[in-house]
Design an enzyme around this catalytic site. Structure first.
Site, short mmCIF file in Angstrom:
data_model
loop_
_atom_site.label_atom_id
_atom_site.label_comp_id
_atom_site.label_asym_id
_atom_site.label_seq_id
_atom_site.Cartn_x
_atom_site.Cartn_y
_atom_site.Cartn_z
CB CYS A 106 -0.90 3.80 8.88
SG CYS A 106 -1.62 2.79 7.57
CB CYS A 154 -0.92 0.00 1.22
SG CYS A 154 -2.13 1.35 1.24
CB CYS A 155 3.93 2.19 1.90
SG CYS A 155 3.39 2.37 3.61
CB CYS A 199 6.34 4.40 4.09
SG CYS A 199 7.17 5.92 3.60
CB CYS A 202 -2.06 7.01 6.03
SG CYS A 202 -1.33 7.28 4.41
#
Length: 247
Positions: free
Chosen positions: A211, A125-126, A237, A208
């Site tokens: 997170c 996702c990062c 990340c 985010c």
């Protein structure tokens, strides 16, 4: 044309770092401005140190460039700070967003909150939301300025003021490398610099919204990042992963 190989030899870079270690943050940013001009920009997450750094950078150059990555999942307070910073410094913030086709494909295949299910998923996702947009943002720069500090630990503990970033074929400059978190806090307060109100609610490090959590007294300053992951030395990340020069 932007360089694709280092403009300084290892010996020259070592000499530059030796000099800049003894210089002020203003002097470091003046060197950045004189050396790279408009091909340099600060890449900011709009955290406390980034706000302090841009205040100094703006003092050196009123036309200093400010970039950020909008993952589209940031806290509301961060979006408010974008606006406050633009008003304070009259800066045209350069926003970089993830590729929406990639985001749509990721969410369709894996779901919206799949990153909670293992480090590999979170890093994926990062990669979509941060690493790929960062590559686009840095693709035309000769140097990018960051708010990294050595006291943040992990690989950051050994950063130099100026480093060749082999991943992006440019230089990475860390003017606050020698600063402490307490110094950053004091500087922001003394200069009435706009900052994210979540810092007053126990969030020393911000990313985010899903997170990031507040930390408890005594916890490491990055403990609130991806808190469900067990390895305290893996709180990155992918943006600041160091790649060695090829021999």
């Amino acid at each position: 044309m932007r360089q694709t190989t280092p403009r300084f030899t290892e010996t020259e870079l070592a000499a530059i770092n030796e000099k800049l270690e003894a210089d002020s943050t203003e002097d470091i940013l003046q060197w950045v401005d004189e050396t790279f001009g408009n091909t340099a920009a600060q890449m900011s997450s709009f955290g406390l140190e980034d706000q302090a750094l841009f205040h100094i950078y703006w003092g050196v150059n009123k036309n200093a460039r400010l970039m950020t990555l909008d993952t589209l999942r940031l806290p509301t307070e961060t979006y408010s700070l974008f606006d406050q910073t633009k008003l304070r410094y009259k800066v045209d913030v350069e926003f970089f967003y993830p590729n929406m086709d990639s985001v749509a494909e990721m969410v369709k295949e894996k779901g919206n909150n799949f990153f909670y299910m293992g480090r590999a998923n979170r890093e994926f996702c990062c990669g979509v939301r941060k690493v790929e947009p960062l590559g686009r943002a840095l693709s035309t720069l000769g140097a990018w300025v960051t708010g990294l500090r050595r006291d943040q630990g992990m690989d950051r503990g050994s950063i130099n003021i100026v480093e060749w970033d082999a991943a992006h074929n440019n230089y990475k400059v860390n003017p606050l490398a020698n600063w402490s978190f307490d110094q950053v806090q004091s500087f922001v307060k003394e200069n009435e610099i706009p900052y994210n109100e979540l810092h007053d609610k126990g969030y020393p490090s911000l990313g985010c919204a899903p997170c990031t959590r507040a930390i408890e007294p005594g916890e490491d300053i990055r403990a609130g990042r991806w808190w469900w992951e067990g390895d305290p030395d893996a709180k990155e990340c992918g943006i600041h992963v160091v790649q060695a020069l090829e021999s």
